[in-house]
Design an enzyme around this catalytic site. Sequence first.
Site, PDB file in Angstrom:
ATOM      1  N   GLY A 117       3.932  -7.398  -4.744  1.00  0.00           N
ATOM      2  CA  GLY A 117       5.289  -6.943  -5.013  1.00  0.00           C
ATOM      3  C   GLY A 117       6.296  -8.004  -4.606  1.00  0.00           C
ATOM      4  O   GLY A 117       6.169  -8.627  -3.553  1.00  0.00           O
ATOM      5  N   ILE A 145      -3.092  -2.565 -10.893  1.00  0.00           N
ATOM      6  CA  ILE A 145      -3.431  -1.483  -9.966  1.00  0.00           C
ATOM      7  C   ILE A 145      -3.651  -0.188 -10.728  1.00  0.00           C
ATOM      8  O   ILE A 145      -4.600   0.554 -10.456  1.00  0.00           O
ATOM      9  CB  ILE A 145      -2.327  -1.328  -8.900  1.00  0.00           C
ATOM     10  CG1 ILE A 145      -2.326  -2.553  -7.983  1.00  0.00           C
ATOM     11  CG2 ILE A 145      -2.543  -0.060  -8.079  1.00  0.00           C
ATOM     12  CD1 ILE A 145      -1.167  -2.593  -7.005  1.00  0.00           C
ATOM     13  N   ARG A 183       6.412   1.283  -4.488  1.00  0.00           N
ATOM     14  CA  ARG A 183       7.506   1.035  -3.558  1.00  0.00           C
ATOM     15  C   ARG A 183       8.259   2.336  -3.326  1.00  0.00           C
ATOM     16  O   ARG A 183       8.452   3.137  -4.243  1.00  0.00           O
ATOM     17  CB  ARG A 183       8.461  -0.032  -4.102  1.00  0.00           C
ATOM     18  CG  ARG A 183       7.918  -1.460  -4.041  1.00  0.00           C
ATOM     19  CD  ARG A 183       7.814  -1.959  -2.611  1.00  0.00           C
ATOM     20  NE  ARG A 183       7.426  -3.360  -2.517  1.00  0.00           N
ATOM     21  CZ  ARG A 183       6.188  -3.789  -2.366  1.00  0.00           C
ATOM     22  NH1 ARG A 183       5.190  -2.918  -2.311  1.00  0.00           N
ATOM     23  NH2 ARG A 183       5.929  -5.092  -2.263  1.00  0.00           N
ATOM     24  N   ASP A 213       1.980   6.213   0.214  1.00  0.00           N
ATOM     25  CA  ASP A 213       1.670   5.023   1.007  1.00  0.00           C
ATOM     26  C   ASP A 213       2.942   4.233   1.280  1.00  0.00           C
ATOM     27  O   ASP A 213       2.967   3.378   2.161  1.00  0.00           O
ATOM     28  CB  ASP A 213       0.664   4.139   0.261  1.00  0.00           C
ATOM     29  CG  ASP A 213       0.269   2.905   1.059  1.00  0.00           C
ATOM     30  OD1 ASP A 213       0.063   3.041   2.275  1.00  0.00           O
ATOM     31  OD2 ASP A 213       0.180   1.810   0.471  1.00  0.00           O
ATOM     32  N   HIS A 258       2.187   2.334   4.619  1.00  0.00           N
ATOM     33  CA  HIS A 258       2.036   1.173   3.726  1.00  0.00           C
ATOM     34  C   HIS A 258       0.751   0.398   4.028  1.00  0.00           C
ATOM     35  O   HIS A 258       0.764  -0.787   4.359  1.00  0.00           O
ATOM     36  CB  HIS A 258       3.246   0.245   3.830  1.00  0.00           C
ATOM     37  CG  HIS A 258       3.484  -0.561   2.585  1.00  0.00           C
ATOM     38  ND1 HIS A 258       4.729  -0.954   2.171  1.00  0.00           N
ATOM     39  CD2 HIS A 258       2.630  -1.043   1.648  1.00  0.00           C
ATOM     40  CE1 HIS A 258       4.642  -1.639   1.048  1.00  0.00           C
ATOM     41  NE2 HIS A 258       3.372  -1.707   0.706  1.00  0.00           N
ATOM     42  N   GLY A 274      -1.831   0.132   1.771  1.00  0.00           N
ATOM     43  CA  GLY A 274      -2.561  -0.071   0.523  1.00  0.00           C
ATOM     44  C   GLY A 274      -3.501  -1.256   0.495  1.00  0.00           C
ATOM     45  O   GLY A 274      -4.647  -1.151   0.071  1.00  0.00           O
ATOM     46  N   SER A 275      -3.037  -2.415   0.944  1.00  0.00           N
ATOM     47  CA  SER A 275      -3.881  -3.615   0.908  1.00  0.00           C
ATOM     48  C   SER A 275      -4.516  -3.917   2.257  1.00  0.00           C
ATOM     49  O   SER A 275      -5.086  -5.003   2.449  1.00  0.00           O
ATOM     50  CB  SER A 275      -3.042  -4.831   0.463  1.00  0.00           C
ATOM     51  OG  SER A 275      -2.042  -5.132   1.424  1.00  0.00           O
TER      52      SER A 275
END
Length: 357
Positions: free
Chosen positions: A115, A194, A274, A298, A322, A324-325
């Site tokens: 992002g 994604i 986001r 998330d 947050h 996610g990764s």
Amino acid sequence: MVKMSFRAIVLIFASLCLCETLSSVSAQTASMMVNSGQRPVVLVTNKETPEKGINKLKLKADVIFPKSHPATREEVLELAGQVDGIMWVGHMPLNGEVLDRGGSRLKAISTMSAGMDYVDVEEFRKRKFPLGYTPIVLNDAVADSAIGLMIAAGRRYHEGRLAIDQSQWTGGPQWLLGQDIKGSTVGIIGLGGIGQTIAKRLKGFDIGQLLYTGRRPKPEAEALGAKLVPQDELLQESDYVFITVPLTNETRHMINESTLAKMKPTAVLVNVARGDIVDQRALVAALKNGTIFAAGLDVVSPEPLPADDELLRLPNAVVIPHLGSATVQTRNNMAEIAALNVLAGIAGTPMFSPYPY
């Protein structure tokens, strides 16, 4: 003879190609830097950046960090003029101010993210300044989180845990019934990398129908069994709605009081993109009054979310910070790619993963 799945073969091939590419990039970068007669200096803006990426940088450059953690903006700006490249780790605004402070010495910057809503991309484009980022490599991890949130929100896991904490475990045939995934209609807002990875995960759940929205049809949609529909139709028909679009001026608060009202009262909203894509006040109201069944988030707004935020008091909101990764391998890969981007940019060679501005 050992049998291997097609996916395993593809992954091995991709890894071999990646290693060959990384070696090529490193060799080109080394040649350019040896010719310069000195080692460049790279600023990494976060001390907790994975060592895989730091070690990659140290092969060809001297690495410095801000003294404070988390770093202050003024400290980063002050150091920007003392380095040849920056690995920008975190979501601190990255804009013309950074480039100005970097001056003529600063040659390249790479984020460690997919992002780019915190980056003034237009400023980089106008200056033709080398900018890298790290997409694709995090698709699997984020998709896994999305599926986890889908299940947790649809099956009321958070509400169940609250019942245990409050000594309200009552049981019974009608207690804490959730929503089924099998046979459901799933909508994905934004069928990018994604979104497509989520769609692949969903094949194992025997869903009834897969819908998606976008500016134009996606070539990959047919193989995924996904149907392009207007956003209103997706919201009205879907039992589960995933948000996977980037944050832009167009997508900011695209999920709001009006769009939430179009969803089924049994629908579950999952956001792994986001926080500002969703009007959070409207979402809180929709969760409280039963406009939708639940949400799995998330990402929120702001981040970090204050501990006393009303969203966190809702039993039908599953909220994670947050993540996610946030897997070891994914973050290692992101750090290595960002490092290669910076080194290539300093050397004047093409970045491994340049941002397409």
